[in-house]
Design a protein around this motif. Sequence first.
Motif, PDB file in Angstrom:
ATOM      1  N   LYS A   1      38.213  46.684 -15.518  1.00  0.00           N
ATOM      2  CA  LYS A   1      37.992  45.233 -15.655  1.00  0.00           C
ATOM      3  C   LYS A   1      37.934  44.637 -14.253  1.00  0.00           C
ATOM      4  N   VAL A   2      36.764  44.117 -13.880  1.00  0.00           N
ATOM      5  CA  VAL A   2      36.585  43.638 -12.511  1.00  0.00           C
ATOM      6  C   VAL A   2      35.996  42.232 -12.520  1.00  0.00           C
ATOM      7  N   GLY A   3      36.855  41.242 -12.327  1.00  0.00           N
ATOM      8  CA  GLY A   3      36.394  39.856 -12.253  1.00  0.00           C
ATOM      9  C   GLY A   3      36.638  39.103 -13.545  1.00  0.00           C
ATOM     10  N   ALA A   4      36.897  37.793 -13.391  1.00  0.00           N
ATOM     11  CA  ALA A   4      37.217  36.955 -14.555  1.00  0.00           C
ATOM     12  C   ALA A   4      36.058  36.045 -14.914  1.00  0.00           C
ATOM     13  N   LYS A   5      34.949  36.154 -14.169  1.00  0.00           N
ATOM     14  CA  LYS A   5      33.796  35.287 -14.468  1.00  0.00           C
ATOM     15  C   LYS A   5      32.905  35.940 -15.521  1.00  0.00           C
ATOM     16  N   ASP A   6      31.671  35.392 -15.661  1.00  0.00           N
ATOM     17  CA  ASP A   6      30.769  35.890 -16.704  1.00  0.00           C
ATOM     18  C   ASP A   6      30.349  37.334 -16.495  1.00  0.00           C
ATOM     19  N   GLN A   7      30.173  37.695 -15.216  1.00  0.00           N
ATOM     20  CA  GLN A   7      29.659  39.036 -14.950  1.00  0.00           C
ATOM     21  C   GLN A   7      30.586  39.814 -14.023  1.00  0.00           C
ATOM     22  N   VAL A   8      30.354  41.109 -13.980  1.00  0.00           N
ATOM     23  CA  VAL A   8      31.197  41.999 -13.175  1.00  0.00           C
ATOM     24  C   VAL A   8      31.102  41.601 -11.696  1.00  0.00           C
TER      25      VAL A   8
ATOM     26  N   SER B   1      29.385  43.328 -19.062  1.00  0.00           N
ATOM     27  CA  SER B   1      30.461  42.314 -19.011  1.00  0.00           C
ATOM     28  C   SER B   1      31.188  42.116 -20.333  1.00  0.00           C
ATOM     29  N   THR B   2      30.519  42.467 -21.440  1.00  0.00           N
ATOM     30  CA  THR B   2      31.141  42.237 -22.760  1.00  0.00           C
ATOM     31  C   THR B   2      31.351  43.531 -23.547  1.00  0.00           C
ATOM     32  N   LEU B   3      31.096  44.645 -22.922  1.00  0.00           N
ATOM     33  CA  LEU B   3      31.201  45.963 -23.582  1.00  0.00           C
ATOM     34  C   LEU B   3      30.372  46.022 -24.861  1.00  0.00           C
ATOM     35  N   SER B   4      29.105  45.673 -24.725  1.00  0.00           N
ATOM     36  CA  SER B   4      28.260  45.628 -25.925  1.00  0.00           C
ATOM     37  C   SER B   4      27.261  46.776 -26.025  1.00  0.00           C
ATOM     38  N   ILE B   5      27.340  47.769 -25.112  1.00  0.00           N
ATOM     39  CA  ILE B   5      26.439  48.922 -25.316  1.00  0.00           C
ATOM     40  C   ILE B   5      26.939  49.717 -26.522  1.00  0.00           C
ATOM     41  N   PRO B   6      26.048  50.377 -27.264  1.00  0.00           N
ATOM     42  CA  PRO B   6      26.503  51.154 -28.422  1.00  0.00           C
ATOM     43  C   PRO B   6      27.448  52.288 -28.003  1.00  0.00           C
ATOM     44  N   ILE B   7      28.450  52.509 -28.821  1.00  0.00           N
ATOM     45  CA  ILE B   7      29.465  53.539 -28.524  1.00  0.00           C
ATOM     46  C   ILE B   7      28.849  54.943 -28.519  1.00  0.00           C
ATOM     47  N   ASN B   8      27.710  55.091 -29.217  1.00  0.00           N
ATOM     48  CA  ASN B   8      27.050  56.413 -29.238  1.00  0.00           C
ATOM     49  C   ASN B   8      25.852  56.483 -28.280  1.00  0.00           C
ATOM     50  N   SER B   9      25.851  55.634 -27.251  1.00  0.00           N
ATOM     51  CA  SER B   9      24.783  55.712 -26.234  1.00  0.00           C
ATOM     52  C   SER B   9      24.832  57.090 -25.566  1.00  0.00           C
ATOM     53  N   ASN B  10      23.691  57.532 -25.042  1.00  0.00           N
ATOM     54  CA  ASN B  10      23.664  58.838 -24.365  1.00  0.00           C
ATOM     55  C   ASN B  10      24.618  58.900 -23.175  1.00  0.00           C
ATOM     56  N   VAL B  11      24.822  57.793 -22.467  1.00  0.00           N
ATOM     57  CA  VAL B  11      25.747  57.841 -21.314  1.00  0.00           C
ATOM     58  C   VAL B  11      27.201  58.039 -21.748  1.00  0.00           C
ATOM     59  N   ILE B  12      27.468  57.818 -23.024  1.00  0.00           N
ATOM     60  CA  ILE B  12      28.829  58.056 -23.530  1.00  0.00           C
ATOM     61  C   ILE B  12      28.931  59.473 -24.102  1.00  0.00           C
ATOM     62  N   ASP B  13      27.914  59.882 -24.864  1.00  0.00           N
ATOM     63  CA  ASP B  13      28.016  61.139 -25.624  1.00  0.00           C
ATOM     64  C   ASP B  13      27.461  62.366 -24.914  1.00  0.00           C
TER      65      ASP B  13
END
Length: 223
Positions: free
Chosen positions: A125-132, A80-92
């Motif tokens: 971006k899906v939803g305006a509340k706290d979570q997706v 919801s806040t895009l706080s996973i690390p940018i170099n996570s394995n799912v990204i790289d």
Amino acid sequence: MKEIKKPYIILSAAMTIDGKIASKMGDPDLSDEEDWREVHKLRTQMDAIMVGKGTILKDNPKLHIKYFKHKGYYRIIVDSTLSIPINSNVIDFKPEIYPTILCTTENAPLDKIKEFESKNVAVLKVGAKDQVDLKKLMLLLSKKGIKSILLEGGGNLNWSFIKDDLVDELRLTIAPWIIGGKEAISLIEGEGFDKMIQGRKFKLVKVSSRDNYVMLRYQRKNR
Ligand SMILES: NC(=O)c1ccc[n+]([C@@H]2O[C@H](COP(=O)([O-])OP(=O)(O)OC[C@H]3O[C@@H](n4cnc5c(N)ncnc54)[C@H](OP(=O)(O)O)[C@@H]3O)[C@@H](O)[C@H]2O)c1
């Protein structure tokens, strides 16, 4: 039950006899090689695999397919806040075979969105509340041509899918341990329902066992 157009969702997990999917210290190591092979085989049949941010932060999984030939699939992460690390394995790790879709809310910081997009990650971006908003997300993913999703946890994301009644099938492996601990993540976390009648009922369609492991397959009743 209100029918919505959505991908077919299989919730897959390995859990202890007492329903934990990791120890209180976050040790998730309860599958054996045979169980992993089965999970990876199932992954080859799916259009996408999905996990929550907690699983990325704790395990940093690649969410790839070993052992079998395959055509790749989408990796879908909710954060919801895009706080996973940018170099996570799912990204790289091998984005050309496993493109990643990062699902967030209207509140996500713009600089974070740009940072992920610069690594060719699609940000929804899906939803305006706290979570997706998972119901809306399912419709968006359906429109993208995603017809099946393997939901691989963790416990908090699993709860949201159960609460929204989005799970069509369960594939569970019961591993031969009891680990205990109220801090250990269970298959389904969240606030839970008050009464059994509100709970989601599933139909047992297959039971098998090998080497002390039990495999259960359930389908959502009345669907
Ligand atoms: N044994 C197994 O098969 C298995 C499989 C997977 C994971 N695990 C274990 O599960 C643990 C992680 O589980 P977890 O419950 O901590 O994390 P999780 O379910 O992976 O992720 C939960 C997080 O996702 C984000 N999120 C965004 N939208 C959401 C929504 N609509 N509903 C719910 N969550 C949403 C929330 O963070 P924000 O609000 O900040 O976005 C939330 O805290 C790890 O220890 C991992 O090893 C085990």
